[in-house]
Enzyme design. Sequence first.
Site, PDB file in Angstrom:
ATOM      1  CG  MET A  13      -2.029  -1.044   1.135  1.00  0.00           C
ATOM      2  SD  MET A  13      -3.063  -0.891  -0.338  1.00  0.00           S
ATOM      3  CE  MET A  13      -3.719   0.750  -0.142  1.00  0.00           C
ATOM      4  CG  ASP A  34       8.937  -0.202   5.219  1.00  0.00           C
ATOM      5  OD1 ASP A  34       9.486  -1.276   5.575  1.00  0.00           O
ATOM      6  OD2 ASP A  34       7.814  -0.157   4.701  1.00  0.00           O
ATOM      7  CB  THR A  87      -6.870  -3.870  10.228  1.00  0.00           C
ATOM      8  OG1 THR A  87      -6.096  -4.781   9.419  1.00  0.00           O
ATOM      9  CG2 THR A  87      -7.554  -2.864   9.326  1.00  0.00           C
ATOM     10  CB  SER A 109     -11.141   4.339   8.060  1.00  0.00           C
ATOM     11  OG  SER A 109     -12.115   3.681   7.273  1.00  0.00           O
ATOM     12  CB  ALA A 110     -11.838  -1.194   9.298  1.00  0.00           C
ATOM     13  CG  ASN A 111     -12.603  -0.698   3.119  1.00  0.00           C
ATOM     14  OD1 ASN A 111     -12.630   0.168   2.257  1.00  0.00           O
ATOM     15  ND2 ASN A 111     -12.516  -1.988   2.824  1.00  0.00           N
ATOM     16  CG  HIS A 143      -9.570  -9.830   2.820  1.00  0.00           C
ATOM     17  ND1 HIS A 143     -10.717  -9.855   3.571  1.00  0.00           N
ATOM     18  CD2 HIS A 143      -9.399  -8.528   2.453  1.00  0.00           C
ATOM     19  CE1 HIS A 143     -11.214  -8.639   3.668  1.00  0.00           C
ATOM     20  NE2 HIS A 143     -10.439  -7.809   3.000  1.00  0.00           N
ATOM     21  CE  LYS A 147      -7.804  -8.558   6.262  1.00  0.00           C
ATOM     22  NZ  LYS A 147      -7.007  -7.336   6.427  1.00  0.00           N
TER      23      LYS A 147
END
Length: 252
Positions: A13, A34, A87, A109-111, A143, A147
Amino acid sequence: MVKFLMHGCNGKMGRMITEIVKNDENAVIAAGVDAYTGVPNEYPVFESIDKCDVDVDVVIDFSTASAVDGLLDYCVQKKLPVVLCTTGLSEDQLKKVEEAAKETAVLKSANMSLGINLLLKLLKDAAKVLAPAGYDMEIVERHHNQKLDAPSGTALALADAINEEMNGEYEYVYDRSQVRRKRDKKEIGISAVRGGTIVGIHDVIFAGTDEVIEFTHTAYSRSVFAKGAVEAGRFLAGKAPGMYDMGDVVGL
């Protein structure tokens, strides 16, 4: 010009958001964080957020749950708004998020997709009519096989939207194989599927007598989440301390 700090910049992402912002005339990624620094970037990348000394307006986070505590500490110290997309947070971490929101702006937000956030509103309207009529409610989420958390944060958010409308009267059931009993009227079943490269599919089922109503959201690419995160970051820059969500961004 909004200056972003991309937390988790070398993940899938993070890389996608980097590419999207490259073509944005009103935003720039000023720095990244990172643990893996082997990816070439056009901005400086730090192994940990406490080492970052670049001036930014807002943090966009797509990292791991283990990195969230340090992220929140940093944002509180710097009074830096943060879009929190990671998450799988523990109860203690969720409490820490709430505490952080007292000191700085936090959008959790989860999404991040527009479609999912519209679906949250539609489910509340549907539950208001169908739950009192005795319809059973089930959620199935699918998914990719990489994940880590299950059920997904989005599935839980969908269940929460229904349950909030029902004044929290419903219990969540994640695994029916361990208990041999009939389905209780006051429960929401949540099932998780993991396989292949499925980006994200969420089915919400309202099952009544001789009638089934289904809501389905399918994400075909992670870009819908990346674009949403960028819009959320743009929205959050300069906001007062508090807890925000994607509903605030899209005006729902």
